[in-house]
Design an enzyme around this catalytic site. Sequence first.
Site, short mmCIF file in Angstrom:
data_model
loop_
_atom_site.label_atom_id
_atom_site.label_comp_id
_atom_site.label_asym_id
_atom_site.label_seq_id
_atom_site.Cartn_x
_atom_site.Cartn_y
_atom_site.Cartn_z
N GLU A 130 -8.39 -14.40 1.18
CA GLU A 130 -8.24 -12.99 0.40
C GLU A 130 -7.00 -12.46 1.25
OE1 GLU A 130 -11.80 -11.23 -0.03
OE2 GLU A 130 -12.57 -12.35 -1.73
N ARG B 269 -6.34 10.74 5.23
CA ARG B 269 -6.41 9.61 4.73
C ARG B 269 -7.65 9.18 4.03
NH1 ARG B 269 -1.51 7.07 4.91
NH2 ARG B 269 -0.55 7.19 6.90
N GLU C 185 12.33 7.68 6.96
CA GLU C 185 10.96 8.05 7.20
C GLU C 185 10.76 9.36 7.89
OE1 GLU C 185 8.15 7.55 5.49
OE2 GLU C 185 8.97 6.41 4.06
N GLU D 218 9.39 12.92 6.92
CA GLU D 218 8.02 13.37 7.10
C GLU D 218 8.24 14.50 8.37
OE1 GLU D 218 5.52 10.21 8.53
OE2 GLU D 218 5.31 9.29 6.53
N SER E 24 -3.49 -5.97 10.94
CA SER E 24 -4.69 -6.42 10.58
C SER E 24 -4.51 -7.95 10.20
CB SER E 24 -5.54 -5.60 9.72
OG SER E 24 -6.90 -6.23 9.43
N PRO E 25 -4.13 -8.69 10.85
CA PRO E 25 -3.65 -10.12 10.40
C PRO E 25 -4.79 -11.06 9.88
CG PRO E 25 -3.91 -10.11 12.97
CD PRO E 25 -4.13 -8.56 12.25
N GLU F 191 6.09 13.33 -2.88
CA GLU F 191 5.36 14.05 -3.67
C GLU F 191 3.74 13.87 -3.47
OE1 GLU F 191 5.81 11.19 -7.83
OE2 GLU F 191 7.43 12.84 -6.93
N GLU G 110 2.40 13.07 -0.66
CA GLU G 110 1.87 13.23 0.78
C GLU G 110 1.75 14.80 0.72
OE1 GLU G 110 3.57 9.58 3.37
OE2 GLU G 110 5.15 11.22 2.84
#
Length: 176
Positions: A36, A62, A90, A94, A111-112, A136, A138
């Site tokens: 997956e 988060r 970014e 931010e 996260s390989p 919008e 964030e």
Amino acid sequence: MAEHRVVSTRQVFRGRLLDVHVDRVLEPSGREVEREIIRHPGAAVILALTAERNVLFVRQYRHAVAETLIEVPAGTLDPGESPEETARRELVEETGFYPRHLEKLADFYPSPGVLEERMHLYFATDLERRSPLPDEDESLEILEIPLDEALALKVGADVRDAKTILALFFLRMRTS
């Protein structure tokens, strides 16, 4: 090393930012396995140091981990955009700072085992103050943390996400 070969792939989810695929992979041993994979366009991560020697962070909730985290600024690559262009965009969105100087520090996979996302870490200096333009969806709090306090942040307590931990590692290497 012998090759792994994708025999088939099927998309099981298509989202706004990512897709999920199930791949059938033929391993070098001849065994066929299912994997997956979360497909993601990649991201730019910015370790930014102001002229006053403050490190820029954002504090944001988060939902995936149900926590508010302190992180270095980062964002997803837009189609056709280079990682450097993303880093510049970014940081302004931010934090309201435009980096006149960007230095590439590293590429890494957060996260390989399940995620194909590649993150591109930049060191930003010679910052020009502008107005932040957050997305919008964030809700960010901009933090300017003095360098000595940033270096004292505790991994696993104050900072818990991989990109910020790696950014702090590079910051410590640069200032030691």
